[in-house]
Design a protein around this motif. Sequence first.
Motif, PDB file in Angstrom:
ATOM      1  N   ASN A 144       0.816  -1.218   0.000  1.00 41.24           N
ATOM      2  CA  ASN A 144       0.000   0.000   0.000  1.00 41.24           C
ATOM      3  C   ASN A 144       0.851   1.270   0.000  1.00 41.24           C
ATOM      4  O   ASN A 144       2.020   1.241   0.382  1.00 41.24           O
ATOM      5  N   PRO A 145       0.268   2.403  -0.401  1.00 42.23           N
ATOM      6  CA  PRO A 145       1.024   3.652  -0.493  1.00 42.23           C
ATOM      7  C   PRO A 145       1.243   4.366   0.839  1.00 42.23           C
ATOM      8  O   PRO A 145       1.772   5.469   0.858  1.00 42.23           O
ATOM      9  N   VAL A 146       0.846   3.751   1.950  1.00 43.63           N
ATOM     10  CA  VAL A 146       1.084   4.326   3.271  1.00 43.63           C
ATOM     11  C   VAL A 146       1.810   3.293   4.132  1.00 43.63           C
ATOM     12  O   VAL A 146       1.602   2.092   3.982  1.00 43.63           O
ATOM     13  N   ALA A 147       2.670   3.775   5.028  1.00 48.73           N
ATOM     14  CA  ALA A 147       3.402   2.885   5.923  1.00 48.73           C
ATOM     15  C   ALA A 147       2.418   2.130   6.818  1.00 48.73           C
ATOM     16  O   ALA A 147       1.359   2.637   7.162  1.00 48.73           O
ATOM     17  N   LEU A 148       2.771   0.918   7.178  1.00 47.36           N
ATOM     18  CA  LEU A 148       1.933   0.087   8.038  1.00 47.36           C
ATOM     19  C   LEU A 148       2.629  -0.050   9.389  1.00 47.36           C
ATOM     20  O   LEU A 148       3.686  -0.666   9.502  1.00 47.36           O
ATOM     21  N   SER A 149       2.038   0.568  10.384  1.00 43.38           N
ATOM     22  CA  SER A 149       2.569   0.524  11.736  1.00 43.38           C
ATOM     23  C   SER A 149       1.624  -0.320  12.578  1.00 43.38           C
ATOM     24  O   SER A 149       0.426  -0.068  12.599  1.00 43.38           O
ATOM     25  N   LEU A 150       2.155  -1.330  13.256  1.00 40.64           N
ATOM     26  CA  LEU A 150       1.321  -2.255  14.006  1.00 40.64           C
ATOM     27  C   LEU A 150       1.473  -2.060  15.503  1.00 40.64           C
ATOM     28  O   LEU A 150       2.588  -1.882  16.002  1.00 40.64           O
ATOM     29  N   ASN A 151       0.340  -2.111  16.214  1.00 41.20           N
ATOM     30  CA  ASN A 151       0.374  -2.097  17.676  1.00 41.20           C
ATOM     31  C   ASN A 151       0.787  -3.456  18.211  1.00 41.20           C
ATOM     32  O   ASN A 151       1.363  -3.560  19.278  1.00 41.20           O
ATOM     33  N   GLY A 152       0.451  -4.497  17.485  1.00 40.56           N
ATOM     34  CA  GLY A 152       0.771  -5.842  17.932  1.00 40.56           C
ATOM     35  C   GLY A 152       0.175  -6.887  17.011  1.00 40.56           C
ATOM     36  O   GLY A 152      -0.440  -6.561  15.986  1.00 40.56           O
ATOM     37  N   MET A 153       0.383  -8.135  17.396  1.00 47.60           N
ATOM     38  CA  MET A 153      -0.053  -9.237  16.558  1.00 47.60           C
ATOM     39  C   MET A 153      -0.272 -10.456  17.450  1.00 47.60           C
ATOM     40  O   MET A 153       0.479 -10.698  18.383  1.00 47.60           O
ATOM     41  N   ALA A 163      -2.491 -15.202  11.567  1.00 45.63           N
ATOM     42  CA  ALA A 163      -2.137 -14.032  12.372  1.00 45.63           C
ATOM     43  C   ALA A 163      -3.231 -12.981  12.302  1.00 45.63           C
ATOM     44  O   ALA A 163      -3.915 -12.844  11.285  1.00 45.63           O
ATOM     45  N   LYS A 164      -3.380 -12.253  13.382  1.00 48.27           N
ATOM     46  CA  LYS A 164      -4.273 -11.089  13.432  1.00 48.27           C
ATOM     47  C   LYS A 164      -3.399  -9.885  13.735  1.00 48.27           C
ATOM     48  O   LYS A 164      -2.718  -9.844  14.765  1.00 48.27           O
ATOM     49  N   LEU A 165      -3.393  -8.937  12.805  1.00 39.76           N
ATOM     50  CA  LEU A 165      -2.558  -7.754  12.915  1.00 39.76           C
ATOM     51  C   LEU A 165      -3.389  -6.594  13.446  1.00 39.76           C
ATOM     52  O   LEU A 165      -4.417  -6.254  12.872  1.00 39.76           O
ATOM     53  N   ASP A 166      -2.937  -5.992  14.541  1.00 41.27           N
ATOM     54  CA  ASP A 166      -3.625  -4.847  15.134  1.00 41.27           C
ATOM     55  C   ASP A 166      -2.984  -3.583  14.585  1.00 41.27           C
ATOM     56  O   ASP A 166      -1.869  -3.224  14.959  1.00 41.27           O
ATOM     57  N   ILE A 167      -3.700  -2.914  13.671  1.00 44.11           N
ATOM     58  CA  ILE A 167      -3.153  -1.710  13.045  1.00 44.11           C
ATOM     59  C   ILE A 167      -3.483  -0.458  13.841  1.00 44.11           C
ATOM     60  O   ILE A 167      -3.109   0.642  13.454  1.00 44.11           O
ATOM     61  N   GLY A 168      -4.165  -0.634  14.958  1.00 43.14           N
ATOM     62  CA  GLY A 168      -4.394   0.475  15.875  1.00 43.14           C
ATOM     63  C   GLY A 168      -5.515   1.419  15.499  1.00 43.14           C
ATOM     64  O   GLY A 168      -5.636   2.484  16.087  1.00 43.14           O
ATOM     65  N   TRP A 169      -6.334   1.063  14.549  1.00 43.78           N
ATOM     66  CA  TRP A 169      -7.462   1.912  14.190  1.00 43.78           C
ATOM     67  C   TRP A 169      -8.657   1.459  14.999  1.00 43.78           C
ATOM     68  O   TRP A 169      -9.114   0.328  14.884  1.00 43.78           O
TER      69      TRP A 169
END
Length: 154
Positions: free
Chosen positions: A58-67, A129-135
């Motif tokens: 994607n055109p935006v960085a992916l920052s994860l809170n956790g997984m 896996a479940k990725l928490d993207i913080g939204w």
Amino acid sequence: MRKYVIRVSWVLVLLLAGCETLSPNYETPTLTVTGIKALPAQGFEQPFEIGLKLLNPNPVALSLNGMSYQLIIEGHKLAQGVSNNIPSAPAYGSTDFTVEVSTNLFKGLKLVHELMQNPRETVSYELVAKLDIGWVFLPKLSVTEKGEINFSKP
């Protein structure tokens, strides 16, 4: 009343801006297993280190809170783990990292017995896996990686 309408309007604008990231052009990131390594056993627990590559298309960085994640081998839910130390994946980029999973040794006995009864050079695995993207208003992203571990290769 006017202040309330303005606040609600701002909330809607922010929600729509957030939804723009998940537009029809948004692609779910992929998670690839790059290696699995057994670590020294700790009592009745067997920890493993799993090497992973997170690919962000994607055109935006992916920052994860956790997984949170689980490792399934030959259909057996063998190990699970969680991590809050996941590096960001840049826009149109990837990042490599490792996580730990652990299993109770008794859980693995059925799998070991099955593999001894029916020896083979490869076994299938699945990493869920479940990725928490913080939204706040969006669910965690679910990612599944399937593959085989080949025991005949050094």
